[in-house]
Design a protein around this motif. Sequence first.
Motif, PDB file in Angstrom:
ATOM      1  N   SER A   1       0.876  -1.001  -0.003  1.00 34.51           N
ATOM      2  CA  SER A   1       0.041   0.019   0.072  1.00 34.51           C
ATOM      3  C   SER A   1       0.744   1.350  -0.085  1.00 34.51           C
ATOM      4  CB  SER A   1      -0.845  -0.005   1.283  1.00 34.51           C
ATOM      5  OG  SER A   1      -0.118   0.019   2.489  1.00 34.51           O
ATOM      6  N   THR A   2       0.293   2.485  -0.465  1.00 28.24           N
ATOM      7  CA  THR A   2       0.918   3.608  -0.557  1.00 28.24           C
ATOM      8  C   THR A   2       0.081   4.768  -0.016  1.00 28.24           C
ATOM      9  OG1 THR A   2       2.406   3.038  -2.356  1.00 28.24           O
ATOM     10  CG2 THR A   2       2.226   5.470  -1.994  1.00 28.24           C
ATOM     11  N   GLY A   3       0.426   5.620   0.885  1.00 31.36           N
ATOM     12  CA  GLY A   3      -0.154   6.685   1.506  1.00 31.36           C
ATOM     13  C   GLY A   3       0.436   8.204   0.867  1.00 31.36           C
ATOM     14  N   LEU A   4      -0.368   8.810   0.358  1.00 34.38           N
ATOM     15  CA  LEU A   4      -0.064  10.273  -0.101  1.00 34.38           C
ATOM     16  C   LEU A   4      -0.468  11.193   1.183  1.00 34.38           C
ATOM     17  CD1 LEU A   4       1.175  12.887  -1.320  1.00 34.38           C
ATOM     18  CD2 LEU A   4      -0.871  12.293  -3.137  1.00 34.38           C
ATOM     19  N   ILE A   5       0.294  11.627   2.097  1.00 35.69           N
ATOM     20  CA  ILE A   5      -0.098  12.355   3.338  1.00 35.69           C
ATOM     21  C   ILE A   5       0.037  13.886   3.110  1.00 35.69           C
ATOM     22  CG2 ILE A   5       0.148  12.862   5.658  1.00 35.69           C
ATOM     23  CD1 ILE A   5       0.838   9.925   6.135  1.00 35.69           C
ATOM     24  N   ALA A   6      -0.799  14.587   3.316  1.00 38.40           N
ATOM     25  CA  ALA A   6      -0.690  16.105   3.106  1.00 38.40           C
ATOM     26  C   ALA A   6      -1.463  17.025   3.790  1.00 38.40           C
ATOM     27  CB  ALA A   6      -0.895  16.436   1.552  1.00 38.40           C
ATOM     28  N   ALA A   7      -1.145  18.252   4.089  1.00 36.27           N
ATOM     29  CA  ALA A   7      -1.727  18.996   4.974  1.00 36.27           C
ATOM     30  C   ALA A   7      -3.263  19.257   4.362  1.00 36.27           C
ATOM     31  CB  ALA A   7      -1.188  20.511   4.736  1.00 36.27           C
ATOM     32  N   ASP A   8      -4.165  19.271   5.303  1.00 40.84           N
ATOM     33  CA  ASP A   8      -5.667  19.123   4.724  1.00 40.84           C
ATOM     34  C   ASP A   8      -6.018  20.046   3.741  1.00 40.84           C
ATOM     35  OD1 ASP A   8      -5.616  17.781   7.171  1.00 40.84           O
ATOM     36  OD2 ASP A   8      -7.330  18.416   7.587  1.00 40.84           O
ATOM     37  N   ALA A   9      -5.472  21.354   3.606  1.00 45.98           N
ATOM     38  CA  ALA A   9      -5.805  22.488   2.663  1.00 45.98           C
ATOM     39  C   ALA A   9      -5.323  22.007   1.245  1.00 45.98           C
ATOM     40  CB  ALA A   9      -5.126  23.671   3.129  1.00 45.98           C
ATOM     41  N   ARG A  10      -4.229  21.034   1.153  1.00 48.38           N
ATOM     42  CA  ARG A  10      -3.684  20.809  -0.112  1.00 48.38           C
ATOM     43  C   ARG A  10      -4.244  19.488  -0.559  1.00 48.38           C
ATOM     44  NH1 ARG A  10       0.153  22.388  -2.501  1.00 48.38           N
ATOM     45  NH2 ARG A  10       1.172  20.280  -3.009  1.00 48.38           N
ATOM     46  N   VAL A  11      -5.227  18.835   0.127  1.00 52.54           N
ATOM     47  CA  VAL A  11      -5.739  17.759  -0.555  1.00 52.54           C
ATOM     48  C   VAL A  11      -6.515  17.912  -1.595  1.00 52.54           C
ATOM     49  CG1 VAL A  11      -7.377  15.832   0.296  1.00 52.54           C
ATOM     50  CG2 VAL A  11      -5.651  16.377   1.908  1.00 52.54           C
ATOM     51  N   PRO A  12      -7.469  18.928  -1.756  1.00 47.35           N
ATOM     52  CA  PRO A  12      -8.179  18.968  -3.010  1.00 47.35           C
ATOM     53  C   PRO A  12      -7.312  19.165  -4.179  1.00 47.35           C
ATOM     54  CG  PRO A  12      -9.196  20.352  -1.374  1.00 47.35           C
ATOM     55  CD  PRO A  12      -7.855  19.662  -0.726  1.00 47.35           C
ATOM     56  N   GLU A  13      -6.264  20.080  -4.015  1.00 48.77           N
ATOM     57  CA  GLU A  13      -5.422  20.260  -5.174  1.00 48.77           C
ATOM     58  C   GLU A  13      -4.615  18.694  -5.685  1.00 48.77           C
ATOM     59  OE1 GLU A  13      -1.388  22.571  -6.444  1.00 48.77           O
ATOM     60  OE2 GLU A  13      -2.149  23.118  -4.654  1.00 48.77           O
ATOM     61  N   LEU A  14      -4.122  17.959  -4.591  1.00 50.24           N
ATOM     62  CA  LEU A  14      -3.556  16.715  -5.004  1.00 50.24           C
ATOM     63  C   LEU A  14      -4.597  15.917  -5.690  1.00 50.24           C
ATOM     64  CD1 LEU A  14      -1.435  16.624  -1.818  1.00 50.24           C
ATOM     65  CD2 LEU A  14      -0.538  16.841  -4.308  1.00 50.24           C
ATOM     66  N   ALA A  15      -5.732  15.743  -4.891  1.00 48.30           N
ATOM     67  CA  ALA A  15      -6.829  14.900  -5.509  1.00 48.30           C
ATOM     68  C   ALA A  15      -7.163  15.083  -6.987  1.00 48.30           C
ATOM     69  CB  ALA A  15      -7.967  15.123  -4.946  1.00 48.30           C
ATOM     70  N   GLY A  16      -7.060  16.500  -7.508  1.00 50.92           N
ATOM     71  CA  GLY A  16      -7.181  16.804  -8.857  1.00 50.92           C
ATOM     72  C   GLY A  16      -5.940  16.446  -9.753  1.00 50.92           C
ATOM     73  N   ALA A  17      -4.775  16.619  -8.945  1.00 55.03           N
ATOM     74  CA  ALA A  17      -3.538  16.139  -9.975  1.00 55.03           C
ATOM     75  C   ALA A  17      -3.603  14.708 -10.101  1.00 55.03           C
ATOM     76  CB  ALA A  17      -2.442  16.449  -9.115  1.00 55.03           C
ATOM     77  N   LEU A  18      -4.233  13.906  -9.076  1.00 56.04           N
ATOM     78  CA  LEU A  18      -4.169  12.327  -9.293  1.00 56.04           C
ATOM     79  C   LEU A  18      -5.131  12.063 -10.198  1.00 56.04           C
ATOM     80  CD1 LEU A  18      -3.882  11.244  -5.434  1.00 56.04           C
ATOM     81  CD2 LEU A  18      -2.141  11.056  -7.100  1.00 56.04           C
ATOM     82  N   LYS A  19      -6.087  12.563 -10.007  1.00 52.25           N
ATOM     83  CA  LYS A  19      -7.318  12.297 -11.165  1.00 52.25           C
ATOM     84  C   LYS A  19      -6.839  12.761 -12.497  1.00 52.25           C
ATOM     85  CE  LYS A  19     -11.596  13.016  -8.245  1.00 52.25           C
ATOM     86  NZ  LYS A  19     -12.750  13.694  -8.045  1.00 52.25           N
ATOM     87  N   GLN A  20      -6.327  13.697 -12.818  1.00 50.32           N
ATOM     88  CA  GLN A  20      -5.817  14.048 -14.246  1.00 50.32           C
ATOM     89  C   GLN A  20      -4.581  13.000 -14.615  1.00 50.32           C
ATOM     90  OE1 GLN A  20      -4.428  18.141 -14.286  1.00 50.32           O
ATOM     91  NE2 GLN A  20      -3.990  17.990 -16.384  1.00 50.32           N
ATOM     92  N   ALA A  21      -3.774  12.665 -13.722  1.00 53.01           N
ATOM     93  CA  ALA A  21      -2.882  11.637 -14.211  1.00 53.01           C
ATOM     94  C   ALA A  21      -3.385   9.988 -14.341  1.00 53.01           C
ATOM     95  CB  ALA A  21      -1.879  11.357 -12.983  1.00 53.01           C
ATOM     96  N   GLY A  22      -4.876   9.963 -13.921  1.00 49.17           N
ATOM     97  CA  GLY A  22      -5.492   8.803 -14.088  1.00 49.17           C
ATOM     98  C   GLY A  22      -4.926   7.741 -13.081  1.00 49.17           C
ATOM     99  N   ILE A  23      -4.617   7.995 -11.751  1.00 49.42           N
ATOM    100  CA  ILE A  23      -4.173   7.141 -10.653  1.00 49.42           C
ATOM    101  C   ILE A  23      -5.378   7.248  -9.759  1.00 49.42           C
ATOM    102  CG2 ILE A  23      -2.690   6.878  -8.637  1.00 49.42           C
ATOM    103  CD1 ILE A  23      -0.500   8.434 -10.267  1.00 49.42           C
TER     104      ILE A  23
END
Length: 679
Positions: free
Chosen positions: A580-602
């Motif tokens: 398993s892999t966890g991407l841990i980030a400050a709460d405020a950065r989660v939406p931006e990272l979620a968008g980047a992951l979706k765009q990358a198809g992950i």
Amino acid sequence: MSTPVDDPLARERSHLAASRTALRAMREDVESLDISDVTANWVNAEVLARQIEERIKALADLSDTPLFFGRLDYLHAPGSDKAEGAEGERFYIGRRHVHDHDGDPMVIDWRAPVSQPFYRASKKDPMDIALRRRFGYTRGDITAYEDEHLSDPAETSRTSKLLQQEIERPRVGPMRDIVATIQPEQDEIVRSGLSGTVCVQGGPGTGKTAVGLHRVAYLLYAHRQRLARTGTLVIGPNRSFLHYIEQVLPALGELTVQQATVADLVAHVEIKGTDEAAAAVVKGDARLARVLRRALYSHVTMPTEPVVVVRGSRRWRVPAYELEEMVRELLDRDIRYGAAREALPQRIAHAVLVQMERSGEAPDDRVQDAVARNSAVKAAVKAVWPAVDPAKLVLRLLSEGEFLAEHADGILDEDEQKAILWVKPARSVKAAKWSTADAVLIDEATDLIRRTHSLGHVVVDEAQDLSPMQYRAVGRRCTTGSATVLGDLAQGTTPWATRSWQEALAHLGKPDALVEELTAGFRVPTDVITYASRLLPHIAPGLTPVASIRENPGHFEVRPVAGTTDVVEACRELLRHEGSTGLIAADARVPELAGALKQAGIPYLAPGEETTTDTRLTLVPASLAKGLEYDYVVLDEPRAVVDAEPDERTGLRRLYVALTRAVSGLTVTHTAPLPPQLA
């Protein structure tokens, strides 16, 4: 086809197959039970049917979970006088007991006394063990074994390769049990008695959560009847955490343990609001218990009028001074407000009965009950000792400045009173925007009125984040039982975080609890825990740093990046590894990272959602990372994690938590400078 006598692995596989067959037969025996002629009524039938259903579930054979993981060959029969020539016995150690059709054990429960040497025996103290064998498994099938000849002076001690592999094995899905890898210092805590409370201070990767859960399993084995009556409860910090650990006890055959958060325990009102940190700290202070008590008992007033009870043509008069004596006596006895209120009409009725007897009548208990229900007695009790609703009491304290000032005088200063007083008072209990801290106050008030039900044993994990009032709420659930308190002072991330275990245990009502410290790290790689431990002098200077015993140093990298695209690439790299892999980030950065992951198809999951072989990445807000672990972690922007908290120390503690969630590897990505404490 017979098993060759010189093939030990084949013999062990044969024993595993026979044990599975025996377990299946045990389950079929329970399934075939006919209870139609053994129950007196439908209630008994329902209870027995439920017990049988639970027993069938407990006997389930999980195909990917080995029935046994070890073997002990004793030099002598356990319990014998160890005389020369006494024949030793062989026991297979597993997650539950399995016997053949004659009742002879094929697998011994890991909690049984005869199994203890599997965890405690050593070359220095072999505990009458000639051989300890560990088994290696692949998807439930035995693929390897490893022997230690503990009583052979010629054989030197060595680190178990199978043990290391099991500790370091990649994991997908919820938390697993650790029965195959419990260490001696952990086993001591697991097998400690039911009567005592144990507090376990353990840094990241020391296995404190697993130890607490396995202690519950052990206590249910050793004291099953008592705990079946009184109940057991596991308290976690949030729902994601509880979901992560919920399969551990069922895998050990224990299906009756309740799980809850502190918020679940005190859910007297609907939570609609949040507190500023300053208000939450004051509301969580144990001094509020004194304020609540004062406010509650201010409703009791001394009687000024007599009670006159009319029965037929006779009038019976209880004077005011006598009523006052009753009220003062009940106050001096310090019993709960509600219990005293129920006792007062009986006291008044008894005084009337004494007068009746003096006049020559012979009243009985029915007459006393009737007098206690008399309208004049009811009116007097209502005036002297009125009923109080706990939520309305707290509502008044938080809404009315004069009422709060009167009962907080000498306890809270003016600034503290101002911090908790609502700017806009609520009109009613239902309309109020209650916070989680308010719900704990209502729970305290409820207990002042009526005693809270006590359980036989309570486990509270991540306890360092509880306020003193929350400790009191948990303590009320085990006043007649014991507790296991698990936590790490360095991971306290609330403004009211525990400063010392002695103070916390006093609030819990268990000041004499034994405090144990686990410092051997089994799950976090050496390089990772060494890096994270740079923060300890700044967040918990008195704690001993965790010393990793992992032979595999793991992957560790601090990587400057240009933006979220590079963070996503770091995730992609770690996903090439098993686990398993966890991407841990400050709460405020989660939406931006979620968008980047979706765009990358992950594809990715939220904390608490179960990982699968197809989706192994979890996007974790730093505020929810505590208690979770992943084989690999990408930690995004440490500076942002620190800055998201109200003060630097809390921020550094949050960062310490995030840094220590990795089991096999950690990549730290950052565009902003790292916090200087990590230099």
